[in-house]
Scaffold this active site. Structure first.
Site, mmCIF file in Angstrom:
data_model
loop_
_atom_site.group_PDB
_atom_site.id
_atom_site.type_symbol
_atom_site.label_atom_id
_atom_site.label_comp_id
_atom_site.label_asym_id
_atom_site.label_seq_id
_atom_site.Cartn_x
_atom_site.Cartn_y
_atom_site.Cartn_z
ATOM 1 N N SER A 245 0.635 -1.152 -0.040
ATOM 2 C CA SER A 245 0.004 -0.179 0.173
ATOM 3 C C SER A 245 0.833 1.164 0.010
ATOM 4 C CB SER A 245 -1.093 0.060 1.464
ATOM 5 O OG SER A 245 -0.199 0.394 2.490
ATOM 6 N N LYS A 246 0.217 2.357 -0.145
ATOM 7 C CA LYS A 246 0.791 3.602 -0.193
ATOM 8 C C LYS A 246 2.075 3.763 1.142
ATOM 9 C CE LYS A 246 -2.189 6.717 -2.490
ATOM 10 N NZ LYS A 246 -3.494 7.051 -2.227
ATOM 11 N N ARG A 247 1.704 2.967 2.192
ATOM 12 C CA ARG A 247 2.785 3.253 3.417
ATOM 13 C C ARG A 247 4.176 2.741 2.812
ATOM 14 N NH1 ARG A 247 2.612 0.017 7.075
ATOM 15 N NH2 ARG A 247 1.088 -1.744 6.129
ATOM 16 N N GLY A 249 5.552 3.387 0.179
ATOM 17 C CA GLY A 249 6.012 3.939 -1.001
ATOM 18 C C GLY A 249 5.120 4.135 -2.193
#
Ligand code: GLU
Length: 489
Positions: A245-247, A249
């Site tokens: 996920s966006k976590r 990157g």
């Protein structure tokens, strides 16, 4: 195998995610490996969340990756007439019914189930409404959804090409909605109609859709359509083993484009997320991927997204795969397209790069291609070739202080004299003159090189100075040395 037909069916509710890009790639490679066809279908029935700009971006990014489809793009929003025909058919045959339950009623039921600690499923209240009741409700203009009548107690068993045998008990979900109260048909329903009408033989998609499959199989059966083969791809995890996920990157193809990745490298890298060729070859062109790809070599285990490996692989494409002209053109195109997204310092370099003739940029690319991994890194690596008027880096200032400005000045002055005397001044002459300076001033060669590096580039590390001298030539070397002397005062 008969004629293979696969599809990629993105919802235009965001940028093309790496996971979806992998689905597209596998669908493409599988179709092409078997001499089949790929369909692109935009699943935009969710009117609120679907955006035209995302559709455009997804199509652009697929093309950029080198995925070309043989049919489409179809848009589900343009196919409502078709879906309606099948809704009517299901209603007529008694496979579906109108549900007039209100939001409040359903909500209360859901709450009750929660309190009693059992999973919620619709209680089937509207399943048995009489014709008269239905007529009356319709006349009163009561809103309704349309639900599929799920046969009681059925177990659905299918053979997933990756997961193996999968079993679901339909009692787990109960009668599900196929048309919302605003008249829009839902994903699980339209996906069946489209896959059937479009003649899809293999449905390749993310594992998150596995639990939708039994509902879809019931619909295939009710409509009398042949059931395609299913292949659910393993989930992609970040390096901490949680869902990518966006976590972790950047997760969109667009961001990797902006970050200077090459489409060939990203395609190659994503292909290896869950699939591995039998011969173990890792750097594979699109044609080589097509030749080798098959679903049987996909592992039924989560794939881990390793950003460093992608960075490395992109570097391999830059160093070894692309030819020099092609690479140079990509650098130029990249800077034109995404230059404004670079840091202010890199933007300055980018501007200078774009002013230079192709041949000059190409020469620089040839000198530094071992030292940059993404197109975005090029301005930083190539800076000394394009910027004569640098500012001294903090490390450089420290270094000069340490050596003493006096010594730096002596080295630079003597070296400058030698450059001026030389007829031409390239890499060979550079090395020779530097050695002479070291001898004549009785200084270690290391000290001389360090000082000259700072004098010519403003930095304490970077490209080989002989390479630099080769490319920028005598005049530029003189200019830089003279300017450095003024900085020392
Ligand atoms: N539109 C769905 C998605 O983006 C595709 C589902 C499917 O492939 O069946 O997840």
């Amino acid at each position: 195998m008969g004629k293979v037909k696969t599809r990629f069916a993105p919802s235009p509710t965001g940028w093309l995610h790496l996971g979806n890009a992998r689905t597209a790639i596998f669908s493409y490679l599988f179709a092409k490996h078997h001499g089949g066809r790929l369909v692109l279908r935009i699943e935009d029935t969710d009117r609120e969340r679907s955006k035209k700009e995302f559709e455009t971006a997804i199509i652009e990014d697929l093309k950029w990756l080198g995925i070309d489809w043989d049919e489409g793009p179809y848009r589900q929003s343009e196919r409502f007439e078709i879906y309606k025909k099948y809704v009517d058919l299901l209603l007529e045959k008694g496979y579906a019914y109108r549900c007039f339950c209100t939001q409040e009623e359903l909500e209360a039921e859901r709450e009750k189930a929660k309190k009693e600690g059992r999973p919620y499923r619709y209680n089937g209240k509207c399943r048995h409404l009489s014709k008269e009741e239905i007529e009356k409700n319709l006349k009163e203009g009561k809103p309704y959804t349309i639900r599929f009548k799920v046969p009681d107690g059925r177990e659905i068993v299918f053979n997933d090409l990756i997961k193996g045998e999968v079993r679901f008990n339909v009692n787990d979900f109960g009668d599900f909605v196929i048309v919302r109260s605003d008249g829009s048909p839902v994903y699980n329903f339209v996906v069946v109609i489209d896959d059937a009408i479009m003649g899809i033989t293999h449905v390749i998609r993310g594992e998150d859709h596995l639990s939708n499959t039994p509902k879809q199989i019931l619909l295939y059966e009710a409509l009398g359509f042949p059931i395609p083969k299913f292949a659910h791809l393993p989930i992609i995890l970040g390096e901490d083993r949680s869902k990518l996920s966006k976590r972790h990157g950047a997760v969109s193809v667009r961001q990797y484009r902006i970050d200077g990745y090459l489409p060939e490298a990203l395609l190659n890298f994503l292909s290896l997320l869950g699939w591995y060729p039998k011969d173990g070859k890792e750097i594979l062109s699109k044609e080589e991927l097509i030749e080798r790809f098959d679903l049987e070599d996909i592992h039924n285990a989560p794939a881990v997204f390793n950003r460093e490996k992608l960075h490395w692989m992109n570097g391999v494409y830059i160093r070894e795969v692309l030819d020099l002209d092609d690479l140079t053109q990509r650098v130029i195109n990249y800077l034109k397209q995404y230059g404004e997204k670079l840091s202010p310092e890199d933007q300055k370099v980018a501007k200078e790069i774009l002013k230079k003739p192709f041949g000059y940029v190409k020469e620089v690319v040839s000198k530094v291609r071992d030292s940059f991994f993404t197109l975005k890194e090029f301005p930083q690596r190539a800076k000394p070739f394009f910027l004569e008027e640098y500012t001294l880096s903090p490390e450089a200032e420290k270094q000069i202080e340490k050596a003493t400005p006096e010594v730096a000045k002596n080295i630079t002055q003597l070296f400058l004299e030698k450059v001026k005397k030389a007829e031409t001044f390239g890499g060979e002459e550079f090395k020779k003159a530097a050695k002479e300076v070291s001898k004549e001033l009785k200084l270690k060669p290391g000290m001389v090189f360090k000082t000259l590096r700072i004098a010519l580039t403003g930095e304490t590390q970077g490209v080989g100075l002989d390479l630099l001298a080769d490319v920028v030539g005598k005049d530029s070397v003189i200019k830089r040395l003279e300017r450095f002397l003024t900085l020392l005062k």
